[in-house]
Design a protein around this motif. Structure first.
Motif, PDB file in Angstrom:
ATOM      1  N   ILE A 118      12.642  23.958 -43.577  1.00 61.35           N
ATOM      2  CA  ILE A 118      12.924  22.318 -42.543  1.00 61.35           C
ATOM      3  C   ILE A 118      12.785  22.388 -41.968  1.00 61.35           C
ATOM      4  CG2 ILE A 118      14.869  20.216 -42.973  1.00 61.35           C
ATOM      5  CD1 ILE A 118      14.752  21.198 -45.919  1.00 61.35           C
ATOM      6  N   ALA A 119      13.117  23.389 -40.542  1.00 64.81           N
ATOM      7  CA  ALA A 119      13.284  23.235 -39.307  1.00 64.81           C
ATOM      8  C   ALA A 119      12.345  23.174 -38.545  1.00 64.81           C
ATOM      9  CB  ALA A 119      14.276  24.069 -39.260  1.00 64.81           C
ATOM     10  N   ARG A 120      11.512  24.035 -39.677  1.00 65.90           N
ATOM     11  CA  ARG A 120      10.006  25.455 -39.118  1.00 65.90           C
ATOM     12  C   ARG A 120       8.710  23.829 -38.871  1.00 65.90           C
ATOM     13  NH1 ARG A 120       6.235  29.418 -39.007  1.00 65.90           N
ATOM     14  NH2 ARG A 120       4.323  29.536 -39.931  1.00 65.90           N
ATOM     15  N   ASN A 121       8.978  23.059 -40.188  1.00 61.07           N
ATOM     16  CA  ASN A 121       8.185  21.960 -39.736  1.00 61.07           C
ATOM     17  C   ASN A 121       8.704  20.563 -39.300  1.00 61.07           C
ATOM     18  OD1 ASN A 121       6.007  21.355 -42.473  1.00 61.07           O
ATOM     19  ND2 ASN A 121       7.796  22.994 -43.599  1.00 61.07           N
ATOM     20  N   LEU A 122       9.703  20.285 -38.949  1.00 64.56           N
ATOM     21  CA  LEU A 122       9.996  18.999 -37.704  1.00 64.56           C
ATOM     22  C   LEU A 122      10.902  19.214 -36.937  1.00 64.56           C
ATOM     23  CD1 LEU A 122      12.924  18.067 -40.712  1.00 64.56           C
ATOM     24  CD2 LEU A 122      10.258  17.589 -40.846  1.00 64.56           C
ATOM     25  N   VAL A 123      10.933  20.609 -36.423  1.00 59.90           N
ATOM     26  CA  VAL A 123      10.759  21.049 -34.412  1.00 59.90           C
ATOM     27  C   VAL A 123       9.331  19.820 -34.151  1.00 59.90           C
ATOM     28  CG1 VAL A 123       9.392  22.893 -34.613  1.00 59.90           C
ATOM     29  CG2 VAL A 123      10.744  21.921 -33.386  1.00 59.90           C
ATOM     30  N   THR A 124       8.304  20.133 -34.771  1.00 55.08           N
ATOM     31  CA  THR A 124       7.194  19.088 -33.594  1.00 55.08           C
ATOM     32  C   THR A 124       7.259  17.645 -33.637  1.00 55.08           C
ATOM     33  OG1 THR A 124       5.856  19.887 -35.467  1.00 55.08           O
ATOM     34  CG2 THR A 124       6.197  21.727 -33.571  1.00 55.08           C
ATOM     35  N   HIS A 125       8.147  17.719 -34.973  1.00 57.00           N
ATOM     36  CA  HIS A 125       8.406  15.549 -34.837  1.00 57.00           C
ATOM     37  C   HIS A 125       6.915  15.229 -35.655  1.00 57.00           C
ATOM     38  CE1 HIS A 125      11.923  15.141 -32.818  1.00 57.00           C
ATOM     39  NE2 HIS A 125      11.005  16.556 -31.835  1.00 57.00           N
ATOM     40  N   PRO A 126       6.767  15.873 -36.959  1.00 57.60           N
ATOM     41  CA  PRO A 126       5.627  15.598 -37.645  1.00 57.60           C
ATOM     42  C   PRO A 126       6.237  13.832 -38.060  1.00 57.60           C
ATOM     43  CG  PRO A 126       7.238  16.145 -39.308  1.00 57.60           C
ATOM     44  CD  PRO A 126       7.615  16.839 -37.441  1.00 57.60           C
ATOM     45  N   ARG A 127       5.244  12.827 -38.410  1.00 56.66           N
ATOM     46  CA  ARG A 127       4.850  11.468 -39.100  1.00 56.66           C
ATOM     47  C   ARG A 127       5.510  11.959 -40.384  1.00 56.66           C
ATOM     48  NH1 ARG A 127      -0.273   8.707 -37.320  1.00 56.66           N
ATOM     49  NH2 ARG A 127       0.300   6.348 -37.060  1.00 56.66           N
TER      50      ARG A 127
END
Ligand SMILES: Nc1ncnc2c1ncn2[C@@H]1O[C@H](COP(=O)(O)OP(=O)(O)O)[C@@H](O)[C@H]1O
Ligand SMILES: [Mg+2]
Length: 256
Positions: free
Chosen positions: A160-169
């Motif tokens: 989850i951290a790997r996915n959210l770190v770049t602030h996806p929409r």
């Protein structure tokens, strides 16, 4: 304002067999859509079609790009689709091993995503990775450890951290709490709900677990044999189901 996703007539066949058929809906920014239904009802097929990983047999998925407004995700070129996958979309797999690189450290798993969108400053990348590990309740001391040494719940939080770190929409999740112990599931759900709310994320969450849907989703689509049989606000669908299949799903949850 446009819907983030506009889905129309989406159909995916596997030979003669229906994966999903004639699915249409809109997802607005910040909206959380749950897709529920028993095993084999087409949830994963639909999610793969929505997230540009499985070309549909018919129908369209329009994504509201920041530059050009709504664009058909299968008509755009591969480079652009890849770029969207890095910048705008996140995918949380049921099995965290499918979404992580098991041979590099926890910190690198998070930092890699930042580098993919252009981050170059080592100190900043590490600081952000550290920050995100803490956000998902992983001890900062584990930053240099390999995911191989993590428990199932920690792996899922790292993914989850790997996915959210770049602030996806927009984040796609397929059974994000499946395969975890019940106590671990509850904590992860709590965390997910907080992150989705705090970040104003739009999400599509596939689950066979109505409790997960209840907690995370604003709206639900109920699937059966590849088709959507009922859709509406989560509380309405679960408290006052109209379709006999939804009634069955809801009542079977209440029975031991
Ligand atoms: N790769 C595939 N090849 C052939 N049939 C498939 C494939 N993947 C899924 N199916 C079929 O499509 C239907 C929907 O499957 P799936 O999307 O995996 O459902 P769910 O995620 O709800 O369990 C099922 O009948 C399944 O057997
Ligand atoms: Mg599935």
């Amino acid at each position: 304002m446009n819907p983030l996703l506009t889905v129309s007539g989406l159909t995916r066949m596997y030979g003669n067999r229906v994966g999903c058929r004639d699915v249409s809906f809109e997802l607005w920014p910040g909206g959380v859509m749950g897709i529920v239904g028993e095993s084999g009802s087409g949830k994963s097929t639909l999610l793969s079609c929505l997230s540009a990983r499985l070309e549909p047999t018919a129908g369209r998925v329009l994504y509201d790009t920041r530059e050009d407004g709504p664009v058909d995700i299968y008509a755009m070129g591969e480079p652009r689709r890849r770029m969207l996958m890095r910048t705008d979309w996140g995918i949380v797999h049921q099995n965290p091993r499918d979404g992580l690189r098991m041979g590099v450290s926890a910190g690198a798993n998070v930092g890699e995503r930042l580098m993919a969108v252009g981050a170059r400053h080592y100190g900043e990348i590490r600081a952000q990775a550290d920050d995100w590990l803490r956000k998902v309740e992983i001890d900062g001391e584990r930053i240099d450890d390999l995911p191989l040494t993590f428990s199932g719940g920690m792996l899922q939080r790292l993914q989850i951290a790997r996915n959210l770190v770049t602030h996806p929409r927009l984040v796609f999740m397929d059974e994000p709490t499946g395969g975890l112990d019940v106590s671990v599931q509850a904590r992860l759900l709590d965390l997910l709900r907080r992150l989705v709310t705090d970040l104003g994320l739009a999400a599509i969450i596939v689950t066979h677990d109505l409790a997960v849907a209840r907690l995370l989703a604003h709206r639900l689509m109920v699937m059966r044999r590849g088709e959507v049989v009922e859709t509406g606000l989560t509380d309405q669908v679960l408290d006052d189901p109209h379709h006999p299949y939804t009634q069955l799903l809801v009542s079977s949850v209440l029975q031991p």
